[in-house]
Write a protein that holds these residues in place. Structure first.
Motif, PDB file in Angstrom:
ATOM      1  N   LEU A 159       0.825  -1.212   0.000  1.00 23.88           N
ATOM      2  CA  LEU A 159       0.000   0.000   0.000  1.00 23.88           C
ATOM      3  C   LEU A 159       0.859   1.261   0.000  1.00 23.88           C
ATOM      4  O   LEU A 159       0.573   2.224  -0.720  1.00 23.88           O
ATOM      5  N   ALA A 160       1.926   1.262   0.820  1.00 29.76           N
ATOM      6  CA  ALA A 160       2.795   2.446   0.896  1.00 29.76           C
ATOM      7  C   ALA A 160       3.519   2.682  -0.424  1.00 29.76           C
ATOM      8  O   ALA A 160       3.629   3.825  -0.896  1.00 29.76           O
ATOM      9  N   ALA A 205       1.094   4.027  -2.955  1.00 25.22           N
ATOM     10  CA  ALA A 205       0.749   5.411  -2.646  1.00 25.22           C
ATOM     11  C   ALA A 205       1.875   6.364  -3.045  1.00 25.22           C
ATOM     12  O   ALA A 205       1.630   7.443  -3.597  1.00 25.22           O
ATOM     13  N   GLY A 206       3.113   5.962  -2.776  1.00 31.46           N
ATOM     14  CA  GLY A 206       4.240   6.828  -3.103  1.00 31.46           C
ATOM     15  C   GLY A 206       4.402   7.032  -4.596  1.00 31.46           C
ATOM     16  O   GLY A 206       4.478   8.173  -5.087  1.00 31.46           O
ATOM     17  N   GLY A 239       2.183   6.345  -6.903  1.00 28.51           N
ATOM     18  CA  GLY A 239       0.959   6.931  -7.425  1.00 28.51           C
ATOM     19  C   GLY A 239       0.889   8.430  -7.215  1.00 28.51           C
ATOM     20  O   GLY A 239       0.402   9.177  -8.081  1.00 28.51           O
ATOM     21  N   ALA A 240       1.389   8.916  -6.069  1.00 26.84           N
ATOM     22  CA  ALA A 240       1.414  10.356  -5.820  1.00 26.84           C
ATOM     23  C   ALA A 240       2.297  11.073  -6.833  1.00 26.84           C
ATOM     24  O   ALA A 240       1.986  12.187  -7.279  1.00 26.84           O
ATOM     25  N   LEU A 250       8.187   6.869   0.953  1.00 28.41           N
ATOM     26  CA  LEU A 250       7.203   5.786   0.993  1.00 28.41           C
ATOM     27  C   LEU A 250       7.711   4.526   0.298  1.00 28.41           C
ATOM     28  O   LEU A 250       7.576   3.417   0.835  1.00 28.41           O
ATOM     29  N   THR A 251       8.295   4.665  -0.882  1.00 23.46           N
ATOM     30  CA  THR A 251       8.753   3.461  -1.594  1.00 23.46           C
ATOM     31  C   THR A 251       9.975   2.850  -0.901  1.00 23.46           C
ATOM     32  O   THR A 251      10.099   1.626  -0.827  1.00 23.46           O
ATOM     33  N   ALA A 307       3.925   2.072  -9.764  1.00 25.76           N
ATOM     34  CA  ALA A 307       2.807   1.940  -8.825  1.00 25.76           C
ATOM     35  C   ALA A 307       2.054   0.629  -9.005  1.00 25.76           C
ATOM     36  O   ALA A 307       1.427   0.122  -8.063  1.00 25.76           O
TER      37      ALA A 307
END
Length: 398
Positions: A76-77, A80-81, A83-84, A100-101, A173
């Motif tokens: 998930l993290a 999210a990283g 994807g952001a 995050l990654t 992602a």
């Protein structure tokens, strides 16, 4: 190699490739947007910084919850990283993606290593499974940057366009999703409870064991050698007038050699002793670091790079095997967390130290000083020879 181990290796490749591809793409985008090399250096450091602080809690979490739950949070993290960065490809968000990654990869790696180590039956199996598992990062360090680079150059209207970068981050992602589909089929191992007198054990208590301290020192010294090579070779190559593409080839030869030796190690596992491999690697690395600055040509540097890849590529499987033998099984996650924390702290701090030392004593001096320290430190690896016979915690020989 069992089908389950193959799935876990592929799962590790996909998540690590997400981080590796983002680690290449984010600095390139930052440079494209006009940010300074110093800002790019900070951005790169963030990929390791999260793991320094998360490694120990992640190890404890894995000891309590096993494999799937930590990996799911890592997936998930990572999504999210990356994807952001797709949605907002600006420098502050790239920094968030790095945090995050990088953190996600550390958390998942600890859980995977712990699971694989616990599932192994005996010392011989430990050597084999960690040799196989160590191939994963080598593959992902090629797959992630290579696929991201192709998209950056070809997915947009022109090479290096913002659309190309967004496509690269989008692929990064998606990769963690594959990790989750592969890991969710894995059977959890029974939970273990550490023996306790009523007080919660502290991770730092593991450092009271002399063998664990020696193993961590050996791990740190050899990990620093990896960082020295990655940092110093481009500078040394620039001083020699070698082109960027050839410097990249020299570093690539190092990575390929490290992967190649790890491919051979499962077949040689029955003939290997962890402390002998570590001591040999330290002595060979010290010798090669002494020779490296005298090489004037790309061919000479390439030969040293390949030999160093063989020497340092042997290290991680032996470290992981020995760590699982000398630490309590219920605290393997904590031990792995301490190891990862030390390695990533080194990756954050050592490049700055190398840069300062290089300004004082020259790049050749950095090689020679590091080689001398590693050579002297080989005695620590020699002293580990008594640890397996005395290990009360881990796997019995098999």
């Amino acid at each position: 190699m069992t089908p389950e181990l193959a799935r876990l290796i592929l799962a590790q490749v996909c998540l690590h490739a997400c981080m590796a591809g983002t680690r290449m793409s984010a600095p390139l985008l930052a440079l494209r947007e006009g940010y300074s090399p110093a800002a790019v250096g900070v951005l790169l450091a963030l990929f390791a910084l999260t793991q320094v602080f998360l490694a120990l809690p992640a190890g404890r979490f894995a000891d309590r919850h096993g494999l799937r739950r930590p990996v799911s949070y890592g997936v998930l993290a990572a999504m999210a990283g990356a994807g952001a960065a797709v949605a907002f490809p600006v420098f502050p968000v790239l920094c968030l993606a790095a945090l995050l990654t990088g953190g996600a990869t550390g958390v998942a790696t600890i859980a995977l290593q712990r699971h694989v180590g616990r599932a192994a039956g005996g010392v011989l199996q430990l050597r084999k499974v960690f040799s196989w598992l160590a191939i994963g990062p080598a593959i992902s360090n090629f797959v992630g940057p290579f696929s991201a680079g192709l998209l950056i150059d070809h997915a947009g209207t022109s090479p290096g366009s913002l659309t190309g970068y967004r496509a690269a981050f989008f692929l990064m992602a998606l990769l963690p999703l594959v990790t989750w589909f592969l890991v969710r089929q894995t059977r959890e191992l029974p939970a273990l409870l550490a023996a306790s007198d009523g007080t919660r054990p502290k991770a730092w208590d593991l450092l009271r064991d002399p063998m664990f301290r020696r193993l961590m020192c050996v791990n740190w010294l050899l990990s620093s050698c990896w960082d020295v090579h990655t940092f110093v070779v481009p500078v040394l190559g620039f001083e020699r007038g070698i082109s960027a593409s050839v410097i990249g080839t020299i570093l690539g030869a190092f990575a390929l050699a490290a992967a190649a030796i790890r491919l051979l190690m499962p077949w040689l596992a029955a003939h290997l002793k962890e402390w002998k491999v570590l001591a040999t690697s330290m002595l060979a690395t010290a010798l090669l670091f002494g020779i490296y600055p005298f090489t004037r040509s790309a061919l000479g540097m390439g030969m040293c790079s390949v030999l160093l890849g063989f020497s340092l590529g042997m290290v991680q499987p032996m470290i992981m095997s020995m760590l699982h033998q000398i630490t309590p099984e219920a605290r393997h996650g904590e031990a792995l967390g301490l190891r990862l924390m030390a390695i990533n702290a080194s990756s954050v701090l050592m490049p700055m130290l190398f840069g300062s030392a290089g300004a004082l004593v020259g790049i050749a001096g950095v090689f020679w000083a590091t080689g001398a320290v590693v050579g002297l430190g080989s005695r620590l690896a020699w002293l580990l020879r008594d640890s397996i016979a005395a290990a009360p915690h881990g796997k019995t020989p098999g």
